[in-house]
Motif scaffolding. Structure first.
Motif, PDB file in Angstrom:
ATOM      1  N   PHE A  78       0.979  -1.227   0.107  1.00  0.00           N
ATOM      2  CA  PHE A  78       0.010   0.033   0.120  1.00  0.00           C
ATOM      3  C   PHE A  78       0.958   1.279   0.037  1.00  0.00           C
ATOM      4  N   ALA A  79       1.965   1.254   0.661  1.00  0.00           N
ATOM      5  CA  ALA A  79       2.619   2.390   0.882  1.00  0.00           C
ATOM      6  C   ALA A  79       3.601   2.680  -0.532  1.00  0.00           C
ATOM      7  N   ILE A  80       3.878   1.700  -1.330  1.00  0.00           N
ATOM      8  CA  ILE A  80       4.397   1.768  -2.687  1.00  0.00           C
ATOM      9  C   ILE A  80       3.227   2.212  -3.557  1.00  0.00           C
ATOM     10  N   ALA A  81       2.350   1.784  -3.429  1.00  0.00           N
ATOM     11  CA  ALA A  81       1.050   2.076  -4.423  1.00  0.00           C
ATOM     12  C   ALA A  81       0.610   3.651  -4.167  1.00  0.00           C
ATOM     13  N   THR A  82       0.703   4.070  -2.768  1.00  0.00           N
ATOM     14  CA  THR A  82       0.339   5.458  -2.596  1.00  0.00           C
ATOM     15  C   THR A  82       1.521   6.415  -3.038  1.00  0.00           C
ATOM     16  N   GLY A  83       2.580   6.150  -2.737  1.00  0.00           N
ATOM     17  CA  GLY A  83       3.692   6.851  -3.260  1.00  0.00           C
ATOM     18  C   GLY A  83       3.763   7.071  -4.605  1.00  0.00           C
ATOM     19  N   MET A  84       3.691   5.918  -5.245  1.00  0.00           N
ATOM     20  CA  MET A  84       3.538   6.085  -6.839  1.00  0.00           C
ATOM     21  C   MET A  84       2.331   6.810  -7.584  1.00  0.00           C
ATOM     22  N   GLN A  85       1.484   6.803  -6.844  1.00  0.00           N
ATOM     23  CA  GLN A  85       0.004   7.379  -7.413  1.00  0.00           C
ATOM     24  C   GLN A  85       0.080   8.831  -6.759  1.00  0.00           C
ATOM     25  N   ALA A 142      -7.186   2.212   7.292  1.00  0.00           N
ATOM     26  CA  ALA A 142      -8.220   1.034   7.144  1.00  0.00           C
ATOM     27  C   ALA A 142      -7.360  -0.085   6.707  1.00  0.00           C
ATOM     28  N   VAL A 143      -6.116   0.028   6.070  1.00  0.00           N
ATOM     29  CA  VAL A 143      -5.524  -1.015   5.594  1.00  0.00           C
ATOM     30  C   VAL A 143      -4.833  -1.846   6.869  1.00  0.00           C
ATOM     31  N   GLN A 144      -4.084  -1.016   7.722  1.00  0.00           N
ATOM     32  CA  GLN A 144      -3.371  -1.725   8.828  1.00  0.00           C
ATOM     33  C   GLN A 144      -4.131  -2.179  10.015  1.00  0.00           C
ATOM     34  N   ILE A 145      -5.582  -1.502   9.915  1.00  0.00           N
ATOM     35  CA  ILE A 145      -6.429  -2.096  11.248  1.00  0.00           C
ATOM     36  C   ILE A 145      -6.763  -3.403  10.730  1.00  0.00           C
ATOM     37  N   ALA A 146      -6.873  -4.000   9.568  1.00  0.00           N
ATOM     38  CA  ALA A 146      -7.369  -5.190   8.963  1.00  0.00           C
ATOM     39  C   ALA A 146      -6.367  -5.924   8.383  1.00  0.00           C
ATOM     40  N   ASN A 147      -4.894  -5.609   8.951  1.00  0.00           N
ATOM     41  CA  ASN A 147      -3.774  -6.572   8.394  1.00  0.00           C
ATOM     42  C   ASN A 147      -3.504  -7.683   9.122  1.00  0.00           C
ATOM     43  N   PRO A 148      -3.705  -8.714   8.636  1.00  0.00           N
ATOM     44  CA  PRO A 148      -3.371 -10.166   9.308  1.00  0.00           C
ATOM     45  C   PRO A 148      -2.079 -10.300  10.030  1.00  0.00           C
ATOM     46  N   LYS A 149      -1.152  -9.429   9.528  1.00  0.00           N
ATOM     47  CA  LYS A 149       0.110  -9.416  10.208  1.00  0.00           C
ATOM     48  C   LYS A 149      -0.102  -8.952  11.660  1.00  0.00           C
ATOM     49  N   ASP A 172       8.461   0.305  11.618  1.00  0.00           N
ATOM     50  CA  ASP A 172       7.627   0.596  10.658  1.00  0.00           C
ATOM     51  C   ASP A 172       7.509   1.885  10.001  1.00  0.00           C
ATOM     52  N   LEU A 173       7.737   2.684  10.818  1.00  0.00           N
ATOM     53  CA  LEU A 173       7.899   4.081  10.090  1.00  0.00           C
ATOM     54  C   LEU A 173       9.082   4.213   9.379  1.00  0.00           C
ATOM     55  N   VAL A 174      10.147   3.660   9.529  1.00  0.00           N
ATOM     56  CA  VAL A 174      11.478   3.680   8.695  1.00  0.00           C
ATOM     57  C   VAL A 174      10.984   2.575   7.468  1.00  0.00           C
ATOM     58  N   SER A 175      10.673   1.653   7.544  1.00  0.00           N
ATOM     59  CA  SER A 175      10.530   0.569   6.741  1.00  0.00           C
ATOM     60  C   SER A 175       9.210   1.141   5.687  1.00  0.00           C
ATOM     61  N   MET A 176       8.024   1.468   5.957  1.00  0.00           N
ATOM     62  CA  MET A 176       7.069   1.778   5.377  1.00  0.00           C
ATOM     63  C   MET A 176       7.281   3.086   4.668  1.00  0.00           C
ATOM     64  N   SER A 177       8.068   4.163   5.266  1.00  0.00           N
ATOM     65  CA  SER A 177       8.521   5.069   4.561  1.00  0.00           C
ATOM     66  C   SER A 177       9.473   5.083   3.273  1.00  0.00           C
ATOM     67  N   ALA A 178      10.285   4.081   3.621  1.00  0.00           N
ATOM     68  CA  ALA A 178      11.231   3.697   2.469  1.00  0.00           C
ATOM     69  C   ALA A 178      10.354   3.163   1.319  1.00  0.00           C
ATOM     70  N   TYR A 179       9.549   2.071   1.434  1.00  0.00           N
ATOM     71  CA  TYR A 179       8.633   1.810   0.388  1.00  0.00           C
ATOM     72  C   TYR A 179       7.837   2.808  -0.227  1.00  0.00           C
ATOM     73  N   GLY A 180       7.322   3.710   0.641  1.00  0.00           N
ATOM     74  CA  GLY A 180       6.479   4.648   0.140  1.00  0.00           C
ATOM     75  C   GLY A 180       7.278   5.619  -0.970  1.00  0.00           C
ATOM     76  N   LEU A 181       8.356   5.930  -0.193  1.00  0.00           N
ATOM     77  CA  LEU A 181       9.295   7.193  -0.901  1.00  0.00           C
ATOM     78  C   LEU A 181       9.804   6.512  -1.926  1.00  0.00           C
TER      79      LEU A 181
END
Length: 210
Positions: free
Chosen positions: A30-37, A123-130, A164-173
């Motif tokens: 989701f982070a990648i998709a949001t950053g790309m779009q 919404a994505v993370q609140i329902a994330n099976p992880k 998570d902040l570091v990892s997700m931000s890296a994917y998103g950026l």
């Protein structure tokens, strides 16, 4: 005065959390998709939303609600399906926009959509099976029942959200690094299609792991 968490146990948790944070999953896709779009700002808003959801889960754990979810997994399954359906809806919207002829309103739409990035990330993370895996199987072994629970959860939450902040931000950026070409109509349409596929793939991961 003893520390809230045993240092050796906390170090082992940090290693485990690092592996979980960098492993691709629905949140990172989701982070990648949001950053790309939508670009950097929206990607970071989405990351903030996802971590707000993680913090909500920690608060629920402190109140004992996470144990209730584990005892009645059907409730979480419904939540996971709802999250997956939401991602599919977002993916279909993106694919439809990619199939439309190019116009001159893309920038305005992107600005409007970026305002919901926080909500979408939550919404994505609140329902994330992880999350259920984390609270049901990963976190409990690191909890010391002979020490106060709240300080332990606070330290575990700080480590989890920090990584998570570091990892997700890296994917998103990383996704946002490609968004500079979004002013090109053909490139924008192709990326909209790719974003839609990524979001629907993330929904598939939620369903398969949930």
């Amino acid at each position: 005065m003893p520390l809230p968490v045993d240092p050796a146990r906390y170090s082992a948790f940090l290693v485990t959390m690092f592996v979980m944070a960098i492993t691709p999953g629905p949140a990172n896709l989701f982070a990648i998709a949001t950053g790309m779009q939508k670009g950097k700002a929206a990607a970071l808003l989405g990351v903030a939303g996802m971590n707000a959801a993680t913090l909500t889960w920690f608060a629920a754990a402190a109140l004992g609600l996470a144990t209730l979810i584990i005892a009645f997994p059907q409730a979480f399954h419904l939540l996971a399906w709802a999250g997956a359906a939401y991602l599919v809806w977002l993916g279909i919207r993106s694919i439809r926009s990619g199939l439309k002829p190019a116009d001159h309103t893309g920038q305005h739409r992107a600005f409007q959509m970026s305002r919901s990035a926080f909500r979408d990330g939550f919404a994505v993370q609140i329902a994330n099976p992880k999350i259920l895996l984390f609270f049901g199987a990963v976190l409990p072994p690191f909890i010391d029942i002979h020490r106060p629970l709240a300080p332990q959860l606070a330290m575990f939450a700080a480590a989890t959200i920090g990584m998570d902040l570091v990892s997700m931000s890296a994917y998103g950026l990383g996704g946002a690094a490609l968004s500079s070409r979004m002013n090109e109509p053909t490139f924008r349409r192709g990326f909209a299609l790719l974003v839609g596929v990524l979001l629907i793939t993330a929904a598939g991961l939620i369903v398969s792991r949930g």
